[in-house]
Each structure stands twice: as structure tokens, then as C-alpha cells.
Design an enzyme around this catalytic site. Structure first.
Site, short mmCIF file in Angstrom:
data_model
loop_
_atom_site.label_atom_id
_atom_site.label_comp_id
_atom_site.label_asym_id
_atom_site.label_seq_id
_atom_site.Cartn_x
_atom_site.Cartn_y
_atom_site.Cartn_z
N ALA A 1 0.81 -1.23 0.00
CA ALA A 1 0.00 0.00 0.00
C ALA A 1 0.84 1.28 0.00
O ALA A 1 0.28 2.37 0.05
CB ALA A 1 -0.93 -0.01 1.22
N THR A 2 2.16 1.17 -0.05
CA THR A 2 2.99 2.37 0.10
C THR A 2 3.20 3.14 -1.20
O THR A 2 3.76 4.25 -1.17
CB THR A 2 4.37 2.00 0.68
OG1 THR A 2 4.87 0.88 -0.06
CG2 THR A 2 4.28 1.66 2.15
N GLY B 1 2.10 3.56 -5.76
CA GLY B 1 1.41 3.15 -6.98
C GLY B 1 -0.03 2.71 -6.81
O GLY B 1 -0.85 3.38 -6.15
N ASP C 1 6.78 -8.04 4.82
CA ASP C 1 7.37 -8.49 3.56
C ASP C 1 6.64 -9.77 3.21
O ASP C 1 6.77 -10.78 3.91
CB ASP C 1 8.88 -8.75 3.75
CG ASP C 1 9.56 -9.12 2.44
OD1 ASP C 1 8.87 -9.66 1.54
OD2 ASP C 1 10.78 -8.90 2.32
N TYR D 1 8.20 -12.76 -15.20
CA TYR D 1 7.15 -11.84 -14.70
C TYR D 1 5.79 -12.27 -15.27
O TYR D 1 4.80 -12.37 -14.53
CB TYR D 1 7.47 -10.39 -15.08
CG TYR D 1 6.38 -9.44 -14.61
CD1 TYR D 1 6.20 -9.18 -13.25
CD2 TYR D 1 5.50 -8.86 -15.52
CE1 TYR D 1 5.17 -8.35 -12.81
CE2 TYR D 1 4.46 -8.03 -15.08
CZ TYR D 1 4.31 -7.78 -13.73
OH TYR D 1 3.28 -6.97 -13.30
N LYS E 1 2.23 -13.61 -13.33
CA LYS E 1 0.90 -13.00 -13.44
C LYS E 1 -0.12 -13.99 -14.01
O LYS E 1 -1.30 -13.92 -13.68
CB LYS E 1 0.98 -11.70 -14.24
CG LYS E 1 1.74 -10.60 -13.49
CD LYS E 1 1.07 -10.27 -12.14
CE LYS E 1 1.76 -9.21 -11.33
NZ LYS E 1 1.11 -8.93 -10.04
N PHE F 1 6.82 1.06 -10.78
CA PHE F 1 7.01 -0.31 -11.27
C PHE F 1 8.28 -0.45 -12.13
O PHE F 1 9.10 -1.36 -11.91
CB PHE F 1 5.76 -0.71 -12.08
CG PHE F 1 5.82 -2.07 -12.71
CD1 PHE F 1 5.47 -3.20 -11.99
CD2 PHE F 1 6.22 -2.23 -14.04
CE1 PHE F 1 5.51 -4.47 -12.58
CE2 PHE F 1 6.27 -3.48 -14.63
CZ PHE F 1 5.91 -4.60 -13.90
P1 NDP Z 1 4.94 0.13 -7.33
O1 NDP Z 1 6.37 -0.24 -7.42
O2 NDP Z 1 4.57 1.56 -7.51
O3 NDP Z 1 4.31 -0.41 -5.98
C1 NDP Z 1 4.56 -1.72 -5.54
C2 NDP Z 1 4.07 -1.89 -4.12
O4 NDP Z 1 4.31 -3.24 -3.71
C3 NDP Z 1 4.80 -1.00 -3.14
O5 NDP Z 1 3.88 -0.47 -2.21
C4 NDP Z 1 5.77 -1.94 -2.43
O6 NDP Z 1 5.92 -1.50 -1.08
C5 NDP Z 1 4.99 -3.24 -2.47
N1 NDP Z 1 5.85 -4.43 -2.36
C6 NDP Z 1 6.81 -4.84 -3.22
N2 NDP Z 1 7.42 -5.94 -2.75
C7 NDP Z 1 6.82 -6.23 -1.55
C8 NDP Z 1 7.01 -7.22 -0.58
N3 NDP Z 1 7.95 -8.17 -0.71
N4 NDP Z 1 6.23 -7.22 0.54
C9 NDP Z 1 5.28 -6.27 0.69
N5 NDP Z 1 5.05 -5.29 -0.20
C10 NDP Z 1 5.82 -5.27 -1.31
O7 NDP Z 1 4.21 -0.76 -8.48
P2 NDP Z 1 2.71 -0.83 -8.98
O8 NDP Z 1 1.81 -0.05 -8.12
O9 NDP Z 1 2.71 -0.58 -10.43
O10 NDP Z 1 2.43 -2.39 -8.78
C11 NDP Z 1 1.42 -2.90 -7.94
C12 NDP Z 1 0.93 -4.22 -8.52
O11 NDP Z 1 0.35 -3.99 -9.81
C13 NDP Z 1 2.02 -5.26 -8.72
O12 NDP Z 1 1.49 -6.54 -8.38
C14 NDP Z 1 2.28 -5.19 -10.22
O13 NDP Z 1 2.80 -6.40 -10.72
C15 NDP Z 1 0.89 -4.91 -10.74
N6 NDP Z 1 0.79 -4.33 -12.07
C16 NDP Z 1 1.45 -3.16 -12.36
C17 NDP Z 1 1.31 -2.63 -13.63
C18 NDP Z 1 2.06 -1.39 -14.07
O14 NDP Z 1 2.17 -1.16 -15.28
N7 NDP Z 1 2.55 -0.56 -13.17
C19 NDP Z 1 0.45 -3.26 -14.63
C20 NDP Z 1 -0.16 -4.49 -14.19
C21 NDP Z 1 -0.01 -4.96 -12.95
P3 NDP Z 1 7.27 -1.58 -0.21
O15 NDP Z 1 8.41 -1.35 -1.16
O16 NDP Z 1 7.09 -0.49 0.81
O17 NDP Z 1 7.24 -2.95 0.38
C1 8X3 Z 2 2.95 -4.60 -15.66
C2 8X3 Z 2 2.66 -4.18 -17.03
O1 8X3 Z 2 3.16 -4.68 -19.48
O2 8X3 Z 2 4.99 -3.84 -18.11
O3 8X3 Z 2 2.28 -5.76 -15.34
O4 8X3 Z 2 4.22 -6.08 -17.86
S1 8X3 Z 2 3.82 -4.74 -18.16
#
Ligand code: NDP
Ligand code: 8X3
Length: 252
Positions: free
Chosen positions: A10-11, A13, A60, A153, A157, A190
Site C-alpha cells: 500500500a505504500t 502506486g 514483507d 514476470y 501474473k 514499477f
Molecule cells: P509500485 O512499485 O509503484 O508499488 C509496488 C508496491 O508493492 C509498493 O507499495 C511496495 O511496497 C509493495 N511491495 C513490493 N514488494 C513487496 C514485498 N515483498 N512485501 C510487501 N510489499 C511489497 O508498483 P505498482 O503499483 O505498479 O504495482 C502494484 C501491482 O500492480 C504489482 O502486483 C504489479 O505487478 C501490478 N501491475 C502493475 C502494472 C504497471 O504497469 N505498473 C500493470 C499491471 C499490474 P514496499 O516497497 O514499501 O514494500
Molecule cells: C505490468 C505491465 O506490461 O509492463 O504488469 O508487464 S507490463
């Protein structure tokens, strides 16, 4: 009555915006991630702005022992979780399979697959006991369409989608709902995380395309969770307008 919504990762994106969107909707929150300072700041902002209750804890999701020890305690402390958003996840590296780092591969599998199932395994029994709950798993278009240099990756998914479907089958006699959200390109941290902090490489991913915003995905998550009891939205795929499949993007 206010629901309790748990969001992992939740921190930043999508997870951060999802927490805010549920708060705007009037729901209480149980938020976790690894970065304590960001969790605390978000809790303070949300409580001040929306007046809902926010409980946080450091987690984590890769650490099975911690998940097993902490998650059931937190779920009991907040009186049960009505909606679980399994959002924590990441990509590491963008390399041809033969050149990919095995450490990166393991981090993705440990976080996106094993982390999701550890957390869900700790939350679902209580939902079943109460015959009430909704699990929303963050998949990706990458789970539908594999793309070059993203094999692991994409596989994680695809596994998220299969886990959602399997859990939906196993809980069919109950009122539990399970949804997979499959976003396309969303501009968040991301790519910076994927490229191990290389901001230039990360910026290039979003050049020439109006990417989705994390708020766009958050709105869909809340929509899915706000349906009447009879309605179960199993999957939602959301792409950018300039995106045809996961990696087919018309850049301008
Ligand atoms: P961000 O990097 O902005 O956010 C990722 C979040 O996941 C952070 O809050 C991070 O918090 C947390 N996180 C990562 N590893 C851990 C861990 N081991 N334990 C607990 N928390 C963790 O990425 P997004 O918001 O883009 O990604 C969120 C989700 O959406 C992911 O599952 C990603 O695969 C998915 N997604 C993203 C897309 C994109 O294009 N951005 C598209 C499709 C899916 P902290 O570091 O504080 O632990
Ligand atoms: C994250 C989006 O297209 O970079 O799931 O894999 S992509």
C-alpha cells in the site's frame, strides 16, 4: 456498516491509490508493505482527509513465517477483513531468459506468487468462517500475453489468474468472491523497481504513450468490490487507449 479492506503493497502506486479510493468510499483500512515511513504518512493523510480508521503493519509478503505470525493477529485485531486486495508485486529485470538473473526470477516468484498465496491462506479461513469476503488479486495483461524478455514476470501474473480461478472454485459453496484485475501499462514506480533504480530506463517505458494512472485501476477495484451480493466480477482487463495487447503499444 463500514467494511474492513486490507491492501498489501500500500505504500506506492496502485496499492496506495486503492487504499485512498476505498477510504473515499468510506471503508476502514488495514494496510501493509515494507516501508514503515510511507505507511505511517499514508495512515495520517487518510485519517485526516477521510476520517476512516487505518491500521498498518510492516510486512514483507515473501517472509512466510512473518505472514503466518502477523497476518492472523492483525485480521483478528481489526475484527475480520471483508476485502483483501493482493496488490504487492514487482518485476525485476527485462532480459532474454538465458541472460536473466536467477535472483531476479526468484524475487518475482516469491513476491507475486508465493507472497500472494501466503497472505491469502492466512485471511481466507476467517472469511469462510464468516461466510463473507472478497479477494481481489492484482494480475496483469502480462499474465494474458507473454512478451519478450518478460517470461518469468508474465508467468507469475498467469499464476495469479490461475490462483484466483482455483480459489473461486474451491470457495464456490460460500459467498466469497474472487476477482483478478489485469491492468496494462500504468505509470508508477514499477519500471524504476524493474530496472533496479535506473530512472532513465524507467522513464523510457512511458515515453510516447499516455499510460494509465494508478487511480484508474483503484477506481475499478472499488467498483468491483461495490457490486451487490449476487454479482461476482471474475476478471477485469484495463488497457491504455494506445495499447492493444500487453506489449503492443502505438507510441506517438
Ligand atoms: P509500485 O512499485 O509503484 O508499488 C509496488 C508496491 O508493492 C509498493 O507499495 C511496495 O511496497 C509493495 N511491495 C513490493 N514488494 C513487496 C514485498 N515483498 N512485501 C510487501 N510489499 C511489497 O508498483 P505498482 O503499483 O505498479 O504495482 C502494484 C501491482 O500492480 C504489482 O502486483 C504489479 O505487478 C501490478 N501491475 C502493475 C502494472 C504497471 O504497469 N505498473 C500493470 C499491471 C499490474 P514496499 O516497497 O514499501 O514494500
Ligand atoms: C505490468 C505491465 O506490461 O509492463 O504488469 O508487464 S507490463
Amino acid at each position: 456498516m463500514k467494511r474492513m479492506v486490507m491492501v498489501t503493497g500500500a505504500t506506492a502506486g496502485i496499492g496506495r491509490e486503492t487504499a485512498i479510493a476505498f477510504a473515499k468510499n468510506g471503508d476502514n483500512l488495514l494496510l501493509c508493505a515494507r516501508r514503515q515511513d510511507k505507511l505511517q504518512a499514508l495512515k495520517e493523510d487518510i485519517e485526516k482527509e477521510y476520517g476512516v480508521q487505518v491500521a498498518t503493519f510492516i510486512l514483507d509478503v515473501r517472509n512466510r513465517k512473518d505472514v503466518e505470525a502477523i497476518v492472523p493477529k492483525m485480521v483478528a485485531q481489526v475484527g475480520g477483513v471483508d476485502v483483501l486486495v493482493n496488490n504487492a508485486g514487482l518485476a525485476q529485470g527485462l532480459d532474454s531468459f538465458e541472460d536473466s538473473s536467477i535472483d531476479d526470477m526468484e524475487t518475482m516468484i516469491d513476491t507475486n506468487v508465493k507472497g500472494l498465496l501466503y497472505v491469502t491462506r492466512m485471511v481466507l479461513p476467517d472469511m469462510l468462517k464468516r461466510n463473507k469476503g472478497h479477494i481481489v488479486n492484482m494480475g496483469s495483461t502480462a499474465g494474458i500475453y507473454a512478451y519478450a524478455k518478460g517470461a518469468v514476470y508474465c508467468a507469475t501474473k498467469a499464476a495469479v489468474k490461475a490462483l484466483s480461478d482455483g480459489i473461486r472454485i474451491d470457495t464456490i459453496e460460500s459467498d466469497i468472491k474472487v476477482t483478478t484485475i489485469q491492468p496494462g501499462i500504468v505509470e508508477t514506480d514499477f519500471s524504476k523497481v524493474r530496472f533496479h533504480g535506473d530512472q532513465k530506463k524507467a522513464d523510457a517505458v512511458y515515453q510516447g504513450v499516455e499510460a494509465l494512472k494508478p487511480e484508474d485501476i483503484a477506481e475499478v477495484v472499488v467498483f468491483v468490490a461495490n457490486q451487490p451480493k449476487r454479482v461476482q466480477i471474475s476478471d477485469v482487463t484495463i488497457m491504455a487507449n494506445q495499447q492493444a495487447t500487453g506489449f503492443t503499444i502505438a507510441r506517438k
